[in-house]
Design an enzyme around this catalytic site. Structure first.
Site, PDB file in Angstrom:
ATOM      1  N   GLU A 165      26.235   1.658   0.222  1.00 17.73           N
ATOM      2  CA  GLU A 165      25.955   1.020   1.502  1.00 17.73           C
ATOM      3  C   GLU A 165      27.158   1.093   2.436  1.00 17.73           C
ATOM      4  OE1 GLU A 165      21.948  -0.220   0.653  1.00 17.73           O
ATOM      5  OE2 GLU A 165      23.120   0.120   2.467  1.00 17.73           O
ATOM      6  N   GLU A 193      11.614   4.800   7.407  1.00 20.30           N
ATOM      7  CA  GLU A 193      11.298   6.120   6.854  1.00 20.30           C
ATOM      8  C   GLU A 193      10.024   6.737   7.423  1.00 20.30           C
ATOM      9  OE1 GLU A 193      14.335   4.374   4.428  1.00 20.30           O
ATOM     10  OE2 GLU A 193      12.377   3.568   4.987  1.00 20.30           O
TER      11      GLU A 193
END
Length: 652
Positions: free
Chosen positions: A124, A378
């Site tokens: 991350e 996405e």
């Protein structure tokens, strides 16, 4: 990065280079139901969406990491260094907001420091912070972008170098695959888990590779390449990888193979590393991995999870992270299956108004424990790429539907909320930074492309690769350099006979026989001659690399699972796949590359399709995680770090 080929009704396909694109279609491309004025209005509505959330963060949460949009408060979720601001900088630049972009860059340069006692996710931190710093630096330091900041003196680059150096201790493992977490001040904690995700170890190449190019320090690039080697060398005989691996022993601790949770962006960065850096090693690995996915995981139009060793179905589940895949297929030029899969994925969105984290394909219901929608990008990312590739009006309709769902279901007082249950649309008091870095960005790009694009991605000085966090990574001459190394084809080698490479004569002698050696197997040279694969590749001279197979040339070896050990001294095994990259349709000629060769056909009806898998074919193994929460990637092996959404990304 633009798609590898473009289709317009009534006209032939247009083939483009890996780092060059087809010219945009003349005039605005709009849907039957979307007029030019409406497309412009939708684009402006998305812009307002961004500022509603960004202003909410700056007013109520900054300089904490993320916004709690229901209660209008902030929280530190990653490292306590203004995560959402850093993640949003290149979106501000994309929108042309030079004033706020400049103010953000200057604040980060003066106030953010990484010499803090914080244990953070390597994955991350890389995709959000390091990627955000590098993207903003490349925009702020370049007059050609139109966003050059006169007072800027590489402050973000210095921060990026400092941060990457603090992440390097995570790579000190026997396999080269990094730990999932690292303390920014003290290195890897003594009690840190030795298990990490495949995406956690394979989604570092773009950011670290760019840093190496900008600093002329190859260490960053090399450690991430070693990590990819470490994962790929431990693939199964089916060329599949699992979800979680022990970074010390190389043993797979979670053997379900898929394209979603914990694996997704591993595939994404294989292709994008090739597109950005021109390194054919990544292309070769992507080709082999892609063929395995399409053979073992693809149940048209869905993708399932299988055991990486046997290929037996483990779980017929669509998880929302899979939605990056059609966009990646567009980049690879494999548009037909991308169209069908996107239609199937969007049918889930239409059914609930959002995509749940998990959707059971056998029962056509939301998977228990996976009912939320955390504002993931996405599906929108793939919608953008498919519209860009096909100019099919239906993708604008998809974008309009998604925008309406977000506006009516997720908008809350200070920003946009997670949806905790896609069936009840109950809101949750959280807004991930990737909502501004990716979700809004791809949605805005979709409608801006429909109107007639006016942004640095479509009309700027460079072609851009999007990181799995949606950060803009330009293919500048400084970055997009083709490494000079011996190609795995074994026919064009950089160097001379002094360096052990064959000269033209030796090449002729070797190729005068009826067969040419590729990957330790004999292939008819008349069928797979190098003239059909490479044409006048700049920087290479004709020659051969005698006595080397794929694994030796690329520095990767295949290992049986029982041979995975700390000693790392097992023998290299022959690559089990009976085809090589030349047979996969790879062709390069100066600026023309086709990664996959499939024609584009019309999109099927976007109705919900249910996969047909007999229950008796579902094999339950001790490795399976039937009720696990989908995650974008669990960089720590699922133990301690917060799990969030991408590939991107998309992509992750």
């Amino acid at each position: 990065m633009q798609p590898m080929r473009l289709r317009r009704q009534g006209s032939p396909l247009c083939l483009s280079a890996a780092l060059l694109t087809c010219a945009l279609l003349a005039g605005p491309a709009v849907a039957d139901g979307v007029t030019p004025s409406e497309a412009r209005r939708l684009r402006d509505e998305v812009k307002d969406m961004f500022y509603h959330a960004f202003d909410g963060y700056m007013q109520h949460a900054f300089p904490l990491d993320e916004l709690r949009p229901l209660s209008c408060q902030g929280e530190d979720s990653l490292g306590g260094y203004a995560l959402t601001l850093i993640d949003s900088l290149d979106t501000l630049a994309l929108l042309g907001d030079k004033e706020r972009f400049s103010a953000g860059v200057q604040w980060v340069g003066k106030n953010v420091r990484f010499d803090i006692n914080k244990t953070v996710s390597v994955f991350e931190t890389n995709i959000r912070i390091l990627g955000g710093l590098l993207s903003a630096h490349l925009i702020a330091s370049d007059y050609a972008t139109g966003m050059r900041i006169d007072s800027y003196d590489d402050q973000l680059l210095h921060l990026a170098v400092d941060l990457a150096q603090r992440l390097l201790p995570a790579f000190d493992t026997p396999t080269g695959i990094p730990f999932g977490s690292v303390n920014l001040l003290y290195g890897v904690d003594d009690d840190e888990s030795k298990v990490t995700s495949t995406a956690g170890g394979g989604t570092l190449t773009l950011e670290f590779g760019i840093l190496s190019q900008l600093t002329n320090n190859s260490v960053f690039e090399q450690v991430t390449k070693n990590s990819v080697h470490g994962i790929w060398a431990r693939r199964s005989k089916l060329n599949l990888v699992g979800a979680h691996i022990n970074v010390f022993t190389g043993e797979w601790t979670q053997k379900d193979a898929g394209i979603g949770t914990s694996i997704d962006s591993f595939y994404e960065y294989l292709l994008k590393a090739y597109l950005l850096f021109g390194d054919e090693e990544y292309l070769y690995v992507f080709q082999e991995a892609y063929k395995a996915v399409m053979h073992y995981l693809h149940h048209d139009p869905w993708y399932i999870e299988v055991n990486m060793n046997s290929g037996a179905t483990v779980w017929p589940l669509f998880n929302s992270l899979q939605a990056f895949w059609p966009g990646l297929q567009v980049l690879a030029g494999d548009v037909d299956p991308a169209i069908r899969t996107h239609a199937a994925f969007f049918s889930v969105w239409k059914k609930y108004g959002f995509t749940p984290e998990g959707f059971n394909l056998a029962t056509s219901t939301v998977q228990n424990g996976q009912r939320s929608y955390p504002l993931r990008p996405e599906l929108i990312e793939s919608t953008y790429w498919l519209f860009k590739a096909t100019r099919d009006y239906r993708y604008l309709d998809v974008g309009r539907d998604i925008l309406a769902s977000l506006q009516y279901g997720a908008k809350c007082p200070c920003g946009y909320c997670h949806i905790s249950d896609v069936e009840t649309h109950k809101q949750d008091d959280h807004m991930e930074s990737f909502f501004l870095a990716e979700t809004v960005k791809y949605l805005w790009l979709l409608f801006d492309l429909a109107v007639g694009p006016d942004n640095i991605v479509e009309n700027g000085p460079y072609k851009y690769i999007f990181s799995t966090e949606g950060h803009l990574l330009p293919a500048t001459p400084e970055i997009a350099l083709v490494d000079e190394h011996c190609l795995y084809f074994g026919a064009f080698c950089n160097g001379s006979t002094d360096r052990g490479y064959g000269n033209g004569d030796s090449s002729s002698k070797q190729q005068s026989s009826n067969y040419t050696q590729f990957d330790d197997r004999q292939t008819a040279s008349s069928q797979y001659s190098m003239s059909n694969v490479l044409f006048a590749t700049r920087g290479y001279i004709k020659g051969v690399c005698p006595g080397l197979n794929h694994a030796k040339k690329l520095g990767i070896s295949y290992r049986n699972e029982e041979d995975n050990s700390v000693e790392q001294n097992s023998r290299d095994h022959e690559n089990p796949d009976e085809s090589y990259v030349a047979a996969s349709g790879v062709q390069t000629q100066s600026s023309s590359v086709i990664l996959m060769s499939h024609s584009v056909t019309s999109q099927p009806d976007e109705s919900l399709e249910t996969i047909s898998i007999p229950h008796e074919s579902i094999v339950v193994t001790a490795d399976s995680e039937f009720m696990r929460e989908p995650m974008r990637t669990d960089a720590t092996g699922g133990s301690s770090q917060k799990l969030t959404g991408d590939t991107d990304e998309d992509i992750v």
